[in-house]
Design a protein around this motif. Structure first.
Motif, PDB file in Angstrom:
ATOM      1  N   ALA A   1      -2.228  -6.485   0.246  1.00 35.40           N
ATOM      2  CA  ALA A   1      -3.162  -5.772   1.138  1.00 35.40           C
ATOM      3  C   ALA A   1      -4.569  -6.110   0.670  1.00 35.40           C
ATOM      4  O   ALA A   1      -4.760  -6.510  -0.486  1.00 35.40           O
ATOM      5  N   VAL A   2      -5.514  -5.892   1.569  1.00 36.59           N
ATOM      6  CA  VAL A   2      -6.908  -6.039   1.117  1.00 36.59           C
ATOM      7  C   VAL A   2      -7.353  -4.759   0.404  1.00 36.59           C
ATOM      8  O   VAL A   2      -8.100  -4.796  -0.556  1.00 36.59           O
ATOM      9  N   GLY A   3      -6.845  -3.601   0.870  1.00 40.10           N
ATOM     10  CA  GLY A   3      -7.161  -2.317   0.220  1.00 40.10           C
ATOM     11  C   GLY A   3      -6.294  -2.148  -1.015  1.00 40.10           C
ATOM     12  O   GLY A   3      -5.166  -2.655  -1.062  1.00 40.10           O
TER      13      GLY A   3
ATOM     14  N   LEU B   1       0.799  -1.222   0.000  1.00 44.25           N
ATOM     15  CA  LEU B   1       0.000   0.000   0.000  1.00 44.25           C
ATOM     16  C   LEU B   1       0.834   1.276   0.000  1.00 44.25           C
ATOM     17  O   LEU B   1       0.309   2.362  -0.214  1.00 44.25           O
TER      18      LEU B   1
ATOM     19  N   ARG C   1       0.558 -12.169   7.656  1.00 43.05           N
ATOM     20  CA  ARG C   1       1.449 -11.597   6.636  1.00 43.05           C
ATOM     21  C   ARG C   1       2.027 -12.697   5.737  1.00 43.05           C
ATOM     22  O   ARG C   1       2.282 -12.461   4.561  1.00 43.05           O
TER      23      ARG C   1
ATOM     24  N   HIS D   1      -0.044   1.532  11.745  1.00 45.57           N
ATOM     25  CA  HIS D   1      -0.685   0.705  10.692  1.00 45.57           C
ATOM     26  C   HIS D   1      -0.315  -0.779  10.847  1.00 45.57           C
ATOM     27  O   HIS D   1       0.333  -1.364   9.986  1.00 45.57           O
TER      28      HIS D   1
ATOM     29  N   SER E   1      -2.978  -5.801  10.088  1.00 42.35           N
ATOM     30  CA  SER E   1      -2.775  -7.192   9.636  1.00 42.35           C
ATOM     31  C   SER E   1      -1.451  -7.772  10.108  1.00 42.35           C
ATOM     32  O   SER E   1      -1.050  -8.847   9.651  1.00 42.35           O
TER      33      SER E   1
ATOM     34  N   MET F   1      -0.853 -13.628   3.435  1.00 37.21           N
ATOM     35  CA  MET F   1      -1.046 -12.587   2.409  1.00 37.21           C
ATOM     36  C   MET F   1      -0.076 -12.813   1.242  1.00 37.21           C
ATOM     37  O   MET F   1      -0.432 -12.691   0.070  1.00 37.21           O
TER      38      MET F   1
ATOM     39  N   ARG G   1      -8.680   3.034   6.561  1.00 40.15           N
ATOM     40  CA  ARG G   1      -7.756   3.919   5.862  1.00 40.15           C
ATOM     41  C   ARG G   1      -7.861   5.300   6.499  1.00 40.15           C
ATOM     42  O   ARG G   1      -8.969   5.777   6.788  1.00 40.15           O
TER      43      ARG G   1
ATOM     44  N   LEU H   1      -6.480 -11.745   6.311  1.00 40.77           N
ATOM     45  CA  LEU H   1      -6.112 -10.760   7.337  1.00 40.77           C
ATOM     46  C   LEU H   1      -7.316 -10.279   8.138  1.00 40.77           C
ATOM     47  O   LEU H   1      -7.193  -9.412   9.003  1.00 40.77           O
TER      48      LEU H   1
HETATM   49  C1  DGY Z   1      -4.663  -3.779   4.074  1.00 40.12           C
HETATM   50  O1  DGY Z   1      -4.544  -4.990   3.851  1.00 40.12           O
HETATM   51  O2  DGY Z   1      -5.322  -3.047   3.329  1.00 40.12           O
HETATM   52  C2  DGY Z   1      -3.974  -3.260   5.293  1.00 40.12           C
HETATM   53  O3  DGY Z   1      -4.166  -1.928   5.494  1.00 40.12           O
HETATM   54  C3  DGY Z   1      -2.502  -3.597   5.273  1.00 40.12           C
HETATM   55  O4  DGY Z   1      -2.359  -4.887   5.627  1.00 40.12           O
END
Ligand code: DGY
Length: 319
Positions: A76-78, A54, A294, A285, A288, A297, A238, A101
């Protein structure tokens, strides 16, 4: 057989790096810090696949300078750091890492909620600094959590996991979501309300929205005015979902009891007002940041990249 060329923007956990170096040819050695713009460009230019995080802003220009690139797996999920339309125009698949996550991030939202309500960092500081002189009847009095109302803004996977955890605290749940989730994703007692109602009826409000143009400053001065002066705002989604200047004003004027923040408008910078307020708990931050989340991911990124390179549908495509 030659290995596919992969650009990895940041050093990932060792268990992920060892799979990556076995299955791909890395076009550059990743480091612990975000890459300079030029090395990001160069990496994307040479690679067939990329794993980015990110902290990398991947815009139209960068994508146009990447002729061989077929897939970006965002770690990341975002995925607000990537210009999805530009990627689509160039035929580049973008993927994310949902599910793996969810529970780690929900745990962190709760850690922040409890830390803020019960003033844990202040207590820790007092003991560590040798300033604690013994038990006192009025020392660091916090707020009750048990049976208070929890408001969830964004009832997706993570919002749902945060709400599920509230059962042990016997907390009524109110929530808002762009679309009403399927009944199987919510408990019968959870109430779907407007954002305004969630803000005005909750004792704790936890944000779980993706960053889009419509969620930027979703919580601004007007929304903060709807919240109870005894309420706490928690954000693990966010940073730009909250107007930080308005939040600092609300906290200074005691229109809000506290805030637990894991994310910020201009990471890693912090609004100066957030540094000096005891009723704010700040984390860097870490939502996760468990080893297993991690690593998983990373494995999700690899799975998606392999699918695209083998011309199969990517399981977590977002564009
Ligand atoms: C996400 O996954 O979007 C988190 O902010 C970072 O792991």
């Amino acid at each position: 057989m030659s290995l596919p060329a992969l650009y990895v923007s940041r050093l990932l956990p060792p268990a992920v790096m060892s799979v990556l170096t076995e299955r791909f040819r890395l076009v550059a050695q990743p480091g612990p810090l975000p890459p300079e713009k030029q090395s990001l460009r160069k990496g994307l230019e040479e690679a067939e696949a990329a794993i980015c995080t990110l902290t990398e802003q991947i815009d139209r220009e960068a994508l146009h300078a990447a002729p061989r690139l077929r897939v970006i797996a965002n770690y990341a999920v975002g995925y607000n750091n990537i210009d999805l339309d530009a990627a689509k125009d160039r035929g580049i698949v973008v993927t994310n890492t949902p599910d793996v996550l969810t529970e780690a991030t929900a745990d962190m939202a709760w850690a922040l909620l409890l830390a803020t309500a019960r003033r844990i960092p202040e207590g820790h500081g007092l003991v560590q600094q040798g300033a604690w002189t013994g038990w006192e009847p009025t020392q660091l009095l916090g707020a009750d959590v048990y049976e208070k109302t929890l408001g969830i803004v964004g009832m997706g996977r993570i919002g749902n996991a945060v709400a599920r955890r509230a059962a042990g605290f016997r907390m009524p749940i109110v929530y808002c979501n762009r679309t009403a989730p399927a009944p199987s994703d919510t408990a019968p007692s959870w109430r779907h309300l407007s954002l305004q109602k969630v803000l005005s009826e909750s004792d704790f409000i936890s944000l779980h929205v993706p960053l889009t143009p419509s969620t930027r400053h979703l919580i601004g001065a007007a929304e903060l005015r709807l919240m109870r002066p005894t309420a706490f705002l928690i954000n693990t989604s966010r940073g730009p979902a909250i107007d930080e200047a308005a939040l600092v004003d609300a906290l200074r004027e005691r229109r809000l009891a506290g805030a637990g923040l894991d994310v910020y408008e201009q990471e890693p910078a912090l609004h100066p007002g957030l540094r000096s307020l005891a009723q704010v708990v700040t984390l860097p931050h870490l939502g996760s940041a468990t080893l297993s989340a991690r690593v998983r991911m990373g494995m999700v990124c690899i799975e998606n990249i392999r699918a695209v390179l083998e011309e199969r549908p990517a399981p977590n495509r977002v564009n």
